[in-house]
Design a protein around this motif. Sequence first.
Motif, PDB file in Angstrom:
ATOM      1  N   ALA A  96       7.572  -1.022  52.661  1.00 46.81           N
ATOM      2  CA  ALA A  96       7.113  -2.127  51.933  1.00 46.81           C
ATOM      3  C   ALA A  96       6.807  -1.752  50.319  1.00 46.81           C
ATOM      4  CB  ALA A  96       5.610  -2.655  52.523  1.00 46.81           C
ATOM      5  N   ALA A  97       6.423  -0.488  50.084  1.00 49.06           N
ATOM      6  CA  ALA A  97       6.029   0.053  48.781  1.00 49.06           C
ATOM      7  C   ALA A  97       7.408   0.028  48.156  1.00 49.06           C
ATOM      8  CB  ALA A  97       5.646   1.417  49.094  1.00 49.06           C
ATOM      9  N   ALA A  98       8.546   0.363  48.765  1.00 47.96           N
ATOM     10  CA  ALA A  98       9.631   0.625  47.913  1.00 47.96           C
ATOM     11  C   ALA A  98      10.354  -0.607  47.820  1.00 47.96           C
ATOM     12  CB  ALA A  98      10.759   1.380  48.942  1.00 47.96           C
ATOM     13  N   GLU A  99      10.287  -1.709  48.592  1.00 45.68           N
ATOM     14  CA  GLU A  99      10.542  -3.190  48.203  1.00 45.68           C
ATOM     15  C   GLU A  99       9.605  -3.705  47.220  1.00 45.68           C
ATOM     16  OE1 GLU A  99      11.542  -7.248  50.375  1.00 45.68           O
ATOM     17  OE2 GLU A  99      11.321  -5.487  51.916  1.00 45.68           O
ATOM     18  N   THR A 100       8.346  -3.573  47.224  1.00 48.14           N
ATOM     19  CA  THR A 100       7.643  -3.991  46.130  1.00 48.14           C
ATOM     20  C   THR A 100       8.125  -3.275  44.583  1.00 48.14           C
ATOM     21  OG1 THR A 100       5.795  -4.270  47.595  1.00 48.14           O
ATOM     22  CG2 THR A 100       5.294  -4.020  45.164  1.00 48.14           C
ATOM     23  N   ARG A 101       8.429  -1.950  44.728  1.00 45.83           N
ATOM     24  CA  ARG A 101       8.852  -1.237  43.424  1.00 45.83           C
ATOM     25  C   ARG A 101      10.112  -1.816  42.929  1.00 45.83           C
ATOM     26  NH1 ARG A 101       6.854   3.296  46.203  1.00 45.83           N
ATOM     27  NH2 ARG A 101       8.868   3.895  47.074  1.00 45.83           N
ATOM     28  N   LYS A 102      11.222  -2.044  43.955  1.00 46.88           N
ATOM     29  CA  LYS A 102      12.236  -2.941  43.641  1.00 46.88           C
ATOM     30  C   LYS A 102      12.296  -3.834  43.180  1.00 46.88           C
ATOM     31  CE  LYS A 102      16.801  -4.003  45.924  1.00 46.88           C
ATOM     32  NZ  LYS A 102      17.300  -4.021  46.950  1.00 46.88           N
ATOM     33  N   LEU A 103      11.243  -4.823  43.528  1.00 50.74           N
ATOM     34  CA  LEU A 103      11.026  -6.088  43.052  1.00 50.74           C
ATOM     35  C   LEU A 103      10.501  -6.112  41.601  1.00 50.74           C
ATOM     36  CD1 LEU A 103      10.884  -9.182  43.322  1.00 50.74           C
ATOM     37  CD2 LEU A 103       8.695  -9.064  44.315  1.00 50.74           C
ATOM     38  N   LEU A 104       9.547  -4.996  41.304  1.00 46.43           N
ATOM     39  CA  LEU A 104       9.075  -4.791  39.846  1.00 46.43           C
ATOM     40  C   LEU A 104       9.926  -4.335  39.056  1.00 46.43           C
ATOM     41  CD1 LEU A 104       6.514  -4.568  38.355  1.00 46.43           C
ATOM     42  CD2 LEU A 104       6.200  -2.406  38.982  1.00 46.43           C
ATOM     43  N   ALA A 105      11.013  -3.716  39.540  1.00 49.01           N
ATOM     44  CA  ALA A 105      12.180  -3.178  38.580  1.00 49.01           C
ATOM     45  C   ALA A 105      12.969  -4.133  38.377  1.00 49.01           C
ATOM     46  CB  ALA A 105      12.944  -1.949  39.281  1.00 49.01           C
ATOM     47  N   LEU A 106      13.230  -4.928  39.090  1.00 52.12           N
ATOM     48  CA  LEU A 106      14.054  -6.182  38.751  1.00 52.12           C
ATOM     49  C   LEU A 106      13.519  -7.181  38.056  1.00 52.12           C
ATOM     50  CD1 LEU A 106      15.255  -7.420  42.440  1.00 52.12           C
ATOM     51  CD2 LEU A 106      16.715  -6.436  40.749  1.00 52.12           C
ATOM     52  N   LEU A 107      12.245  -7.421  37.820  1.00 54.94           N
ATOM     53  CA  LEU A 107      11.272  -8.133  36.841  1.00 54.94           C
ATOM     54  C   LEU A 107      11.502  -7.467  35.635  1.00 54.94           C
ATOM     55  CD1 LEU A 107       8.298  -9.178  38.931  1.00 54.94           C
ATOM     56  CD2 LEU A 107      10.181 -10.856  38.062  1.00 54.94           C
ATOM     57  N   GLU A 108      11.319  -6.218  35.757  1.00 58.17           N
ATOM     58  CA  GLU A 108      11.330  -5.413  34.152  1.00 58.17           C
ATOM     59  C   GLU A 108      12.687  -5.352  33.701  1.00 58.17           C
ATOM     60  OE1 GLU A 108       9.205  -2.058  35.209  1.00 58.17           O
ATOM     61  OE2 GLU A 108       7.345  -2.960  34.879  1.00 58.17           O
ATOM     62  N   GLU A 109      13.663  -5.508  34.556  1.00 57.72           N
ATOM     63  CA  GLU A 109      15.071  -5.283  33.808  1.00 57.72           C
ATOM     64  C   GLU A 109      15.665  -6.615  33.490  1.00 57.72           C
ATOM     65  OE1 GLU A 109      17.775  -3.676  36.921  1.00 57.72           O
ATOM     66  OE2 GLU A 109      16.554  -1.910  37.194  1.00 57.72           O
ATOM     67  N   ALA A 110      15.275  -7.845  33.781  1.00 59.19           N
ATOM     68  CA  ALA A 110      15.531  -9.141  33.499  1.00 59.19           C
ATOM     69  C   ALA A 110      14.661  -9.821  32.603  1.00 59.19           C
ATOM     70  CB  ALA A 110      15.745  -9.721  34.593  1.00 59.19           C
ATOM     71  N   PRO A 111      14.283  -9.252  31.376  1.00 59.00           N
ATOM     72  CA  PRO A 111      13.693  -9.955  30.417  1.00 59.00           C
ATOM     73  C   PRO A 111      14.472 -11.226  29.871  1.00 59.00           C
ATOM     74  CG  PRO A 111      14.310  -8.226  29.416  1.00 59.00           C
ATOM     75  CD  PRO A 111      14.646  -8.000  30.782  1.00 59.00           C
ATOM     76  N   VAL A 112      13.807 -12.448  29.390  1.00 62.87           N
ATOM     77  CA  VAL A 112      14.780 -13.269  28.673  1.00 62.87           C
ATOM     78  C   VAL A 112      15.113 -12.731  27.160  1.00 62.87           C
ATOM     79  CG1 VAL A 112      14.718 -15.526  27.878  1.00 62.87           C
ATOM     80  CG2 VAL A 112      13.508 -15.034  30.087  1.00 62.87           C
ATOM     81  N   ARG A 113      16.360 -12.594  27.109  1.00 58.75           N
ATOM     82  CA  ARG A 113      16.881 -12.150  25.765  1.00 58.75           C
ATOM     83  C   ARG A 113      16.474 -13.222  24.563  1.00 58.75           C
ATOM     84  NH1 ARG A 113      22.943 -11.056  26.182  1.00 58.75           N
ATOM     85  NH2 ARG A 113      22.870 -11.964  24.276  1.00 58.75           N
ATOM     86  N   PRO A 114      16.062 -12.663  23.442  1.00 64.25           N
ATOM     87  CA  PRO A 114      15.663 -13.753  22.770  1.00 64.25           C
ATOM     88  C   PRO A 114      16.482 -14.840  22.099  1.00 64.25           C
ATOM     89  CG  PRO A 114      15.091 -11.599  22.046  1.00 64.25           C
ATOM     90  CD  PRO A 114      15.671 -11.366  23.294  1.00 64.25           C
TER      91      PRO A 114
END
Length: 96
Positions: free
Chosen positions: A41-59
Motif C-alpha cells: 500500500a505504501a508503494a502504491e501510494t508513492r507511485k500515485l504521488l509520483a504520477l501526480l508530480e510528473e504530470a503538471p499542466v504545462r503552461p
Amino acid sequence: MSGGSYNYLYLAADLADLGQQRGDLRAMSDRLAELGYAEGAAAETRKLLALLEEAPVRPDLAAVWKAVERWDSFDGGEDAVREALAGYQGDKKEAA
C-alpha cells in the motif's frame, strides 16, 4: 468526530482531489511504510504521488485551455485559440 489526520484523504474521489493533497499522500505513504506490514500500500501510494508530480499542466497547454474557454464565453475569439495552439504545437515540436 475522530479522524482527519490526513485531511480525510480516503474521501478523494479522483486525481483532481488527490492533486490538492500531495502532502497528505506523502505523509500517508510514510506512515504505511513505518507499519512494516503495509509496504504494498505504501508503494502504491508513492507511485500515485509520483504520477501526480510528473504530470503538471504545462503552461502552454493551459494557455490553449484559457483561449478556448474565453472564446466559448464570448470573451475572446478564434484568433486567440490559434495563437495559443501555435505556441503549444511549437513547444511540442521542440520537445520531440
